[in-house]
Design a protein around this motif. Structure first.
Motif, PDB file in Angstrom:
ATOM      1  N   ALA A   1       1.581  46.609  18.965  1.00 51.47           N
ATOM      2  CA  ALA A   1       1.760  47.569  17.880  1.00 51.47           C
ATOM      3  C   ALA A   1       2.800  48.606  18.298  1.00 51.47           C
ATOM      4  O   ALA A   1       3.578  49.074  17.479  1.00 51.47           O
TER       5      ALA A   1
ATOM      6  N   LEU B   1       9.320  38.480  16.480  1.00 49.15           N
ATOM      7  CA  LEU B   1       8.339  38.067  17.493  1.00 49.15           C
ATOM      8  C   LEU B   1       8.254  39.106  18.606  1.00 49.15           C
ATOM      9  O   LEU B   1       7.165  39.524  18.999  1.00 49.15           O
TER      10      LEU B   1
ATOM     11  N   ARG C   1      -9.817  35.726   6.807  1.00 55.14           N
ATOM     12  CA  ARG C   1      -9.086  35.994   8.041  1.00 55.14           C
ATOM     13  C   ARG C   1      -8.219  34.782   8.391  1.00 55.14           C
ATOM     14  O   ARG C   1      -8.323  33.728   7.761  1.00 55.14           O
ATOM     15  N   ASN C   2      -7.431  34.956   9.442  1.00 55.79           N
ATOM     16  CA  ASN C   2      -6.533  33.879   9.852  1.00 55.79           C
ATOM     17  C   ASN C   2      -7.283  32.618  10.263  1.00 55.79           C
ATOM     18  O   ASN C   2      -8.412  32.681  10.727  1.00 55.79           O
TER      19      ASN C   2
ATOM     20  N   PHE D   1     -14.336  33.800   7.426  1.00 50.08           N
ATOM     21  CA  PHE D   1     -13.681  33.542   8.709  1.00 50.08           C
ATOM     22  C   PHE D   1     -13.553  32.036   8.871  1.00 50.08           C
ATOM     23  O   PHE D   1     -14.512  31.369   9.250  1.00 50.08           O
TER      24      PHE D   1
ATOM     25  N   ASN E   1       6.390  42.205  17.445  1.00 45.57           N
ATOM     26  CA  ASN E   1       4.976  42.150  17.082  1.00 45.57           C
ATOM     27  C   ASN E   1       4.034  41.799  18.233  1.00 45.57           C
ATOM     28  O   ASN E   1       2.833  41.643  18.023  1.00 45.57           O
TER      29      ASN E   1
ATOM     30  N   ARG F   1      -0.174  42.851  11.099  1.00 45.74           N
ATOM     31  CA  ARG F   1      -1.157  43.246  10.090  1.00 45.74           C
ATOM     32  C   ARG F   1      -2.494  43.629  10.694  1.00 45.74           C
ATOM     33  O   ARG F   1      -3.277  44.351  10.102  1.00 45.74           O
TER      34      ARG F   1
ATOM     35  N   TYR G   1     -17.575  41.602  12.975  1.00 42.28           N
ATOM     36  CA  TYR G   1     -17.208  42.198  11.675  1.00 42.28           C
ATOM     37  C   TYR G   1     -18.479  42.532  10.888  1.00 42.28           C
ATOM     38  O   TYR G   1     -18.591  43.603  10.281  1.00 42.28           O
TER      39      TYR G   1
ATOM     40  N   HIS H   1     -15.939  36.803  16.032  1.00 41.14           N
ATOM     41  CA  HIS H   1     -15.243  37.819  15.233  1.00 41.14           C
ATOM     42  C   HIS H   1     -16.023  38.097  13.948  1.00 41.14           C
ATOM     43  O   HIS H   1     -16.170  39.256  13.542  1.00 41.14           O
TER      44      HIS H   1
ATOM     45  N   ASP I   1      -2.940  49.248  20.994  1.00 42.39           N
ATOM     46  CA  ASP I   1      -2.900  47.924  21.627  1.00 42.39           C
ATOM     47  C   ASP I   1      -4.082  47.749  22.581  1.00 42.39           C
ATOM     48  O   ASP I   1      -4.658  48.728  23.061  1.00 42.39           O
TER      49      ASP I   1
ATOM     50  N   GLY J   1       3.086  32.482  12.882  1.00 46.68           N
ATOM     51  CA  GLY J   1       1.802  32.202  13.524  1.00 46.68           C
ATOM     52  C   GLY J   1       0.601  32.608  12.702  1.00 46.68           C
ATOM     53  O   GLY J   1      -0.539  32.518  13.177  1.00 46.68           O
ATOM     54  N   GLY J   2       0.844  33.076  11.479  1.00 45.84           N
ATOM     55  CA  GLY J   2      -0.281  33.506  10.643  1.00 45.84           C
ATOM     56  C   GLY J   2      -0.070  34.877  10.032  1.00 45.84           C
ATOM     57  O   GLY J   2      -0.978  35.703  10.013  1.00 45.84           O
ATOM     58  N   ALA J   3       1.127  35.112   9.535  1.00 40.98           N
ATOM     59  CA  ALA J   3       1.452  36.396   8.895  1.00 40.98           C
ATOM     60  C   ALA J   3       0.876  36.389   7.479  1.00 40.98           C
ATOM     61  O   ALA J   3       1.600  36.302   6.498  1.00 40.98           O
ATOM     62  N   TRP J   4      -0.448  36.465   7.396  1.00 39.66           N
ATOM     63  CA  TRP J   4      -1.150  36.205   6.144  1.00 39.66           C
ATOM     64  C   TRP J   4      -1.355  37.435   5.283  1.00 39.66           C
ATOM     65  O   TRP J   4      -1.567  38.536   5.784  1.00 39.66           O
ATOM     66  N   GLU J   5      -1.335  37.174   3.986  1.00 35.96           N
ATOM     67  CA  GLU J   5      -1.811  38.180   3.040  1.00 35.96           C
ATOM     68  C   GLU J   5      -3.291  37.914   2.769  1.00 35.96           C
ATOM     69  O   GLU J   5      -3.756  36.793   2.884  1.00 35.96           O
TER      70      GLU J   5
ATOM     71  N   ARG K   1       0.011  37.320  16.067  1.00 31.47           N
ATOM     72  CA  ARG K   1      -0.335  36.251  15.118  1.00 31.47           C
ATOM     73  C   ARG K   1      -0.197  36.738  13.679  1.00 31.47           C
ATOM     74  O   ARG K   1       0.285  36.017  12.811  1.00 31.47           O
TER      75      ARG K   1
ATOM     76  N   GLY L   1     -14.186  41.572  16.311  1.00 30.68           N
ATOM     77  CA  GLY L   1     -14.659  41.622  14.926  1.00 30.68           C
ATOM     78  C   GLY L   1     -14.877  43.046  14.445  1.00 30.68           C
ATOM     79  O   GLY L   1     -14.516  43.395  13.311  1.00 30.68           O
TER      80      GLY L   1
ATOM     81  N   GLN M   1      -8.235  29.778  12.784  1.00 26.83           N
ATOM     82  CA  GLN M   1      -8.532  29.901  14.203  1.00 26.83           C
ATOM     83  C   GLN M   1      -8.384  28.532  14.853  1.00 26.83           C
ATOM     84  O   GLN M   1      -8.987  27.564  14.389  1.00 26.83           O
TER      85      GLN M   1
ATOM     86  N   LEU N   1      -6.071  39.382   4.211  1.00 30.19           N
ATOM     87  CA  LEU N   1      -6.991  39.335   5.348  1.00 30.19           C
ATOM     88  C   LEU N   1      -8.348  39.972   5.034  1.00 30.19           C
ATOM     89  O   LEU N   1      -9.321  39.724   5.730  1.00 30.19           O
TER      90      LEU N   1
END
Lengths: 400, 319
Positions: A382, A376, A169-170, A131, A379, B106, A185, A181, B164, A159-163, B102, B67, A172, A165
């Motif tokens: 959901a 945007l 994680r993104n 993290f 997303n 995902r 986790y 977080h 959500d 804004g952080g559409a990351w592979e 963000r 988390g 912060q 995860l």
């Protein structure tokens, strides 16, 4: 203000067992003080303490030192880690330059913190999750995640559409928010294990300034209360933008752990061997179900806070020069050459690789694609709402 | 016959039973069953790992819940009182509300944050707030408020099933009143409004604790008033709102929250923008005043009352 201890004291000169101290989790340390980190006489900002014990295996001159509890036997991996650090520094300097060219909106350099980040990242197992805060570029690169996502974030493409995860994680941007977080986790890892050792842990990065945040203190507290498998990795780089660490704390940061009831340990953050040894120790005990730990990686932000910052307004050249002498890359290269693990030809090859990598990084920026306004709207939730659908249509209509 | 509190309890019980990934966390929710006893018996039934007594740190509760969600759990957070949610505000608005956005979808945030809200229980400071506008103003959050036991029972399950983050506002002064029976199935979707009483002369729009006050006002009024229970505050079920007001041609919004920039302001603005020529009178608001919630002995003078509602109805009908 009390300056950090000026006297250079070699580790084995005043060894002191701390086995009975619950705050260290039964581990004892050589009481090497922070002032000893480079074997030099000044560490810049006053610490308000004598530095406290600090684990160091490789000093600033590139000389190995023994430690009663931590070792680094497998030196064959180190050339590859030097490569991690050199490529991370190249990436960082390219990104800084890209910001100056207007290609990135902002860049927070990780210059000087490569050993802390590579040593920590190399301690992560496949089931562990990192993290990051917003400066952990060397962590992301070392774990092999696409660096393009870092550029896209700071260019403002998304804004952080990351592979990836499940590994990292993104980033912060809210100081310390990610510590909660990571703790949650880790609580989930613990629940998944249903009473068995979790066999996985989270490693959460935060800075010295973040230790002032309520969230970080709450994360320490929740982690302790639940005995969660989370390792807090604090890079004490001495400065929170313009505020020195003395403004954040009257005690060494690793001692914060005492009050929460888990071990805290200070490590020379510019010594990749020691960082790795200490992080491995902390992660292993977390995976075994022995709970959280706090690592204070004592390092230095050699660059600006971000490309919008001007460190000349608040710190001295003497301080920067003193820390330049403790450069994490120089000391590792010196050591590896002395051990004949690398030679000048190898270093020249790495230099060429770094130059090519820099060209790749510059080229990658041109290929980045902006998110679309439609994505945007889509997303925010959901399950998109009718209201947002209508606003998306409204926006599309304004373009037509 | 059940109560609103017991109806939420049985809804939570069913959700915990249906999905082993559902967890509850909050202060005093386990052994005590919550200060309002809404979670009574759930820790006994599902264990300390699924009904978690959390340390007294609201940001920590919401942050660790995020988390847990990243790890694949669905978490129901209890905030003990409306006035205690503010330490968690950052984690709610900068983290929970934005993760899906963000990460470009995902990482969703299937979180429910239960908050007892509103006044009327003779409490001390910070125990009677109506903070819904803050959350409605935050993109990424959904906000609902049941007004009765059956809705509460079904809506809590629907909120837990939502992908959500849902702020679930519970009208605390209605918790323990006899609240009718629970319908065999959900009468409406989570984000649908509901006509609580149909009428022809004007529409009273309300949510949470004010719905019952509006029903009492409708009963006492000489006019044939419609009462629209908004149920979902974000998103608002605009088609139902518009349909009702288009029919009655008059609207009065009733909220406990302070007046300025409350949800009533948005309702009034939208009705004026979209339904101006169908209405016979401007939208009126009956609200709390723009003062911090008053000490308990004065709260009756602050809360929208039947009299204040009927006065607004007279003004609307005479327009």
């Amino acid at each position: 203000m009390c300056q950090a201890a000026a006297q250079v004291i070699r580790p084995d000169a005043r060894g002191r067992a701390l086995d009975d101290d619950p705050s260290t989790g039964g581990v004892s340390f050589r009481p090497l003080s922070a002032a000893d980190a480079g074997g030099a006489s000044s560490l810049g900002p006053a610490l308000g303490d004598d530095g406290g014990p600090m684990v160091q295996l490789l000093d600033a001159s590139g000389r190995r030192w023994p430690d009663e509890h931590f070792d680094f036997p497998d030196v064959d991996v180190l050339p590859n880690w030097l490569r991690d650090m050199v490529l991370a520094r190249r990436f960082d300097s390219e990104a800084t330059a890209l910001q100056r060219h207007g290609e990135l909106a902002l860049w927070p350099p990780c210059l000087g913190q490569e050993a802390a980040q590579v040593g920590a990242a190399r301690a992560l197992g496949d089931r562990d999750v990192a993290f990051p805060s917003y400066r952990e570029h060397a962590v992301v690169l070392t774990l092999g995640l696409p660096y393009r996502q870092l550029l896209a974030l700071f260019r403002g493409c998304d804004g952080g559409a990351w592979e990836g995860l499940d590994r990292v994680r993104n980033y912060q941007m809210i100081i310390g928010a990610q510590t909660l977080h990571a703790t949650g986790y880790a609580m989930g890892m613990q629940l998944d294990a249903a009473g068995s050792p979790p066999d996985a842990a989270t490693l959460v990065f935060h800075g010295d300034g973040a230790t002032s945040q309520g969230d970080v203190n709450e994360a320490y507290l929740f982690a302790a209360s639940r005995n969660a498998p989370v390792v807090f990795f604090c890079q004490n780089n001495q400065w929170a933008i313009s505020e020195p660490v003395t403004l954040q704390s009257r005690t060494p940061l690793h001692r914060r752990a005492d009050g929460f009831g888990f071990p805290g340990i200070r490590v020379d953050g510019n010594d990749v061997l020691a960082v790795h040894a200490v992080t491995t120790w902390a992660l292993e005990r977390a995976r075994r179900g022995e709970g959280p730990a706090l690592i204070e990686a004592y390092t230095y932000r050699m660059g600006a806070h971000t490309t919008s910052d001007d460190p000349t307004k608040y710190r001295t050249d003497d301080e920067s020069r003193a820390w330049a002498d403790r450069d994490p890359i120089d000391r590792l290269a010196t050591y590896l050459k002395a051990e004949d693990l690398i030679d000048d030809a190898w270093l020249a090859g790495l230099d060429a690789e770094a130059r090519d990598f820099g060209a790749d990084v510059r080229a990658a920026v041109a290929d980045l694609r902006d998110a679309t306004m439609a994505s945007l709207f889509d997303n925010v939730y959901a399950e998109i709402t009718d209201e947002l659908r209508a606003q998306r249509r409204e926006h599309e209509g304004e373009l037509a | 016959m059940t109560t609103l509190a017991r109806a939420i309890n049985s809804g939570l019980h069913r959700a915990l039973e249906a999905d082993p990934k559902v967890l509850l966390t909050g202060e005093d929710i386990g052994r005590l069953g919550g200060v309002f006893r809404v979670t009574e018996g759930l820790q006994e039934a599902f264990g300390e790992d699924r009904v978690i007594d959390a340390p007294l740190a609201e940001s920590g509760i919401v942050g660790t819940a995020i988390g847990l969600i990243m790890r694949g759990y669905r978490v129901v957070v209890e905030i003990q009182f409306d006035g205690f949610v503010y330490p968690a505000f950052d984690q709610i608005v900068t983290q929970a509300a934005r993760l899906n956005y963000r990460t470009a979808g995902r990482q969703g945030v299937p979180m429910v944050i239960r908050i007892p809200f509103g006044g009327g229980i003779g409490a001390i400071e910070h125990h009677s707030e109506s903070p819904e506008a803050y959350f409605c103003h935050t993109p990424g959050l959904k906000v609902v408020a049941p007004s009765n036991a059956s809705d509460a029972h079904w809506m809590i399950q629907q909120a837990i099933a939502s992908p959500d983050p849902v702020i679930f506002l519970e009208p605390k002064r209605r918790y323990h009143a006899a609240g009718g029976d629970i319908d065999d199935e959900a009468a409406a979707g989570l984000h649908d409004a509901r006509i609580a009483k149909s009428g022809a002369d004007a529409t009273l729009i309300a949510w949470g604790p004010s719905v019952l006050t509006c029903l009492e006002a409708a009963k006492a009024s000489e006019y044939d008033l419609e009462v629209l229970d908004l149920r979902s505050l974000s998103p608002v079920d605009w088609p139902s709102v518009y349909a009702s007001v288009a029919r009655t041609r008059r609207a009065i919004v009733v909220q406990e929250a302070p007046r300025t920039l409350g949800l009533g302001s948005e309702l009034a603005a939208r009705l004026h923008e979209d339904l101006f020529y169908d209405m016979e009178a401007p939208v009126l608001r009956v609200t709390g005043y723009d003062i911090p919630y008053p000490p308990a002995r004065l709260e009756r003078e602050y809360l929208p009352s039947v009299d204040r509602i009927l006065d607004a109805v007279d003004r609307s009908l005479s327009a």
